[in-house]
Design a protein around this motif. Structure first.
Motif, short mmCIF file in Angstrom:
data_model
loop_
_atom_site.label_atom_id
_atom_site.label_comp_id
_atom_site.label_asym_id
_atom_site.label_seq_id
_atom_site.Cartn_x
_atom_site.Cartn_y
_atom_site.Cartn_z
N ASN A 51 0.82 -1.22 0.00
CA ASN A 51 0.00 0.00 0.00
C ASN A 51 0.85 1.26 0.00
OD1 ASN A 51 -2.34 -1.47 0.02
ND2 ASN A 51 -3.12 -0.70 1.98
N ALA A 52 2.05 1.16 0.56
CA ALA A 52 2.91 2.34 0.69
C ALA A 52 3.46 2.83 -0.66
CB ALA A 52 4.06 2.07 1.65
N VAL A 53 3.31 2.03 -1.70
CA VAL A 53 3.80 2.44 -3.02
C VAL A 53 2.73 2.25 -4.10
CG1 VAL A 53 6.28 2.17 -2.60
CG2 VAL A 53 4.92 0.17 -3.28
N ASP A 54 1.45 2.37 -3.70
CA ASP A 54 0.38 2.18 -4.68
C ASP A 54 -0.11 3.48 -5.29
OD1 ASP A 54 -1.04 3.29 -2.61
OD2 ASP A 54 -2.49 1.66 -2.40
N GLY A 55 0.50 4.59 -4.89
CA GLY A 55 0.11 5.89 -5.45
C GLY A 55 -1.14 6.48 -4.84
N ASP A 56 -1.66 5.87 -3.79
CA ASP A 56 -2.91 6.31 -3.17
C ASP A 56 -2.68 6.59 -1.69
OD1 ASP A 56 -5.46 6.72 -2.22
OD2 ASP A 56 -6.32 4.93 -3.15
N LEU A 57 -2.74 7.85 -1.31
CA LEU A 57 -2.49 8.23 0.08
C LEU A 57 -3.55 7.72 1.04
CD1 LEU A 57 -1.27 11.89 -0.46
CD2 LEU A 57 0.10 10.02 0.44
N SER A 58 -4.70 7.34 0.53
CA SER A 58 -5.79 6.90 1.40
C SER A 58 -5.72 5.42 1.73
CB SER A 58 -7.14 7.22 0.75
OG SER A 58 -7.36 6.41 -0.39
N ILE A 85 10.85 10.51 0.21
CA ILE A 85 9.71 11.29 0.72
C ILE A 85 8.66 10.31 1.22
CG2 ILE A 85 7.96 13.02 0.17
CD1 ILE A 85 9.71 13.88 -2.19
N PHE A 86 8.12 10.57 2.40
CA PHE A 86 7.05 9.70 2.89
C PHE A 86 5.98 10.50 3.62
CE2 PHE A 86 10.19 9.74 6.27
CZ PHE A 86 9.44 9.81 7.44
N LYS A 132 5.75 14.71 23.10
CA LYS A 132 5.54 14.21 21.74
C LYS A 132 5.25 15.35 20.77
CE LYS A 132 2.89 11.01 18.88
NZ LYS A 132 1.82 9.99 18.81
N ILE A 133 5.98 15.37 19.69
CA ILE A 133 5.73 16.33 18.62
C ILE A 133 4.96 15.60 17.54
CG2 ILE A 133 6.78 17.85 16.91
CD1 ILE A 133 9.26 17.98 18.69
N ASP A 134 3.77 16.09 17.23
CA ASP A 134 2.98 15.45 16.19
C ASP A 134 3.67 15.69 14.85
OD1 ASP A 134 1.16 14.50 14.38
OD2 ASP A 134 -0.56 15.58 15.19
N PRO A 135 4.12 14.63 14.18
CA PRO A 135 4.85 14.82 12.93
C PRO A 135 3.97 15.31 11.79
CG PRO A 135 4.43 12.49 13.30
CD PRO A 135 4.00 13.21 14.54
N GLY A 136 2.64 15.21 11.97
CA GLY A 136 1.75 15.62 10.89
C GLY A 136 1.74 14.59 9.77
N PHE A 137 0.84 14.82 8.84
CA PHE A 137 0.64 13.87 7.75
C PHE A 137 1.82 13.85 6.78
CE2 PHE A 137 -1.68 13.09 3.57
CZ PHE A 137 -1.66 11.72 3.70
N GLY A 138 2.46 14.96 6.59
CA GLY A 138 3.57 15.05 5.65
C GLY A 138 3.22 15.93 4.46
N PRO A 139 4.06 15.94 3.44
CA PRO A 139 5.18 15.01 3.23
C PRO A 139 6.40 15.31 4.09
CG PRO A 139 5.13 16.65 1.48
CD PRO A 139 3.91 16.90 2.32
N HIS A 140 7.12 14.24 4.44
CA HIS A 140 8.38 14.35 5.14
C HIS A 140 9.48 14.06 4.12
CE1 HIS A 140 6.04 14.40 8.81
NE2 HIS A 140 5.48 13.24 8.47
N VAL A 141 10.32 15.04 3.88
CA VAL A 141 11.35 14.94 2.84
C VAL A 141 12.70 14.68 3.51
CG1 VAL A 141 12.50 16.08 0.92
CG2 VAL A 141 10.06 16.49 1.35
N GLY A 164 2.36 2.02 16.55
CA GLY A 164 2.93 1.31 15.41
C GLY A 164 3.48 2.32 14.41
N MET A 165 3.89 1.85 13.26
CA MET A 165 4.36 2.73 12.19
C MET A 165 3.34 2.75 11.07
SD MET A 165 7.97 2.75 10.07
CE MET A 165 7.71 1.16 9.25
N GLY A 166 2.96 3.93 10.64
CA GLY A 166 2.01 4.05 9.54
C GLY A 166 2.60 4.85 8.40
N LEU A 167 2.49 4.33 7.19
CA LEU A 167 3.01 5.00 6.00
C LEU A 167 1.90 5.12 4.97
CD1 LEU A 167 6.43 3.13 5.63
CD2 LEU A 167 6.08 5.45 6.52
N GLY A 168 1.52 6.36 4.67
CA GLY A 168 0.51 6.57 3.65
C GLY A 168 1.05 6.34 2.26
N GLU A 169 2.28 6.77 2.06
CA GLU A 169 2.93 6.59 0.75
C GLU A 169 4.42 6.86 0.92
OE1 GLU A 169 2.36 5.39 -3.24
OE2 GLU A 169 0.95 5.51 -1.56
N VAL A 170 5.22 6.19 0.08
CA VAL A 170 6.67 6.39 0.06
C VAL A 170 7.11 6.65 -1.37
CG1 VAL A 170 8.94 5.37 0.52
CG2 VAL A 170 7.02 4.85 2.04
#
Length: 201
Positions: A51-58, A85-86, A132-141, A164-170
């Motif tokens: 899912n992390a590389v399917d092109g769909d952030l949802s 970028i993730f 805790k600092i909320d990293p936000g949705f991103g993108p994180h570059v 856990g670890m959650g990745l919307g897209e990489v």
């Protein structure tokens, strides 16, 4: 300035030899990668690793653990890495979103040896919520220093913090490194072009 046909031919040959190198650019190489080239800590529910590389952030990947976890992709050959970028997980309840604290990004070679590692992104001990600092949705570059070559990109959560670890897209922006035989041929062609230009002046 005029040139003889032979000199012009030498110039064209030289230009052809270097065209592929001179016009090379970093491109996004991760999206659509086959599931067999992706590894990860077991996923939670219907959030598989691909899912992390399917092109769909949802449609995110989410690890099925509150401890350390990882996600890895093979680029099938050496690549010059420019940046990674993730995005976090923008899915589900507020408590499961943006789970990207205590993350490091690694570039590894074909033997899985780490050749470069980023600083820890938004470290948190998992104890005091005020820290805790909320990293936000991103993108994180994550910018990778010049000259770093590798075949595998790994995103790791290095500390158990209750999430856990959650990745919307990489995304991985990189450039394939030519095979040694290709480099030799390019150099050979350039040398021939130079020799011909000198002989035919």
């Amino acid at each position: 300035m005029k040139c003889s046909n032979r000199v012009c031919l030498a110039v064209v040959l030289s230009a052809m030899c270097f065209a592929s190198v001179g016009n090379a650019a970093f491109i996004e190489v991760a999206e659509g990668t086959d599931d067999s080239l992706i590894g990860a800590t077991s996923s939670f529910g219907s959030t598989p690793k691909a899912n992390a590389v399917d092109g769909d952030l949802s449609t995110p990947y989410a690890s099925n653990t509150s401890g350390t976890s990882f996600w890895r992709i093979s680029l099938e050959g050496d690549h010059l890495i420019d940046e990674v970028i993730f995005w976090g997980r923008d899915h589900g309840t507020e408590s499961v979103r943006n789970r990207t604290n205590n993350i490091v990004v690694q570039v590894r070679d074909v033997g899985n040896t780490v050749v470069w590692e980023s600083d820890v992104l938004l470290p948190w001990d998992g104890v005091d919520p005020l820290d805790k600092i909320d990293p936000g949705f991103g993108p994180h570059v994550v910018d990778v220093p010049d000259g770093i070559v590798g075949e595998n990109i790994v995103i790791r959560k290095i500390q158990a913090d209750g999430d856990g670890m959650g990745l919307g897209e990489v995304q991985v922006w990189a450039m394939a490194v030519p095979e040694p035989s290709s480099v030799v041929l390019i150099g050979l062609g350039a040398s021939v072009a130079v020799i011909l230009s000198r002989r035919w002046r």
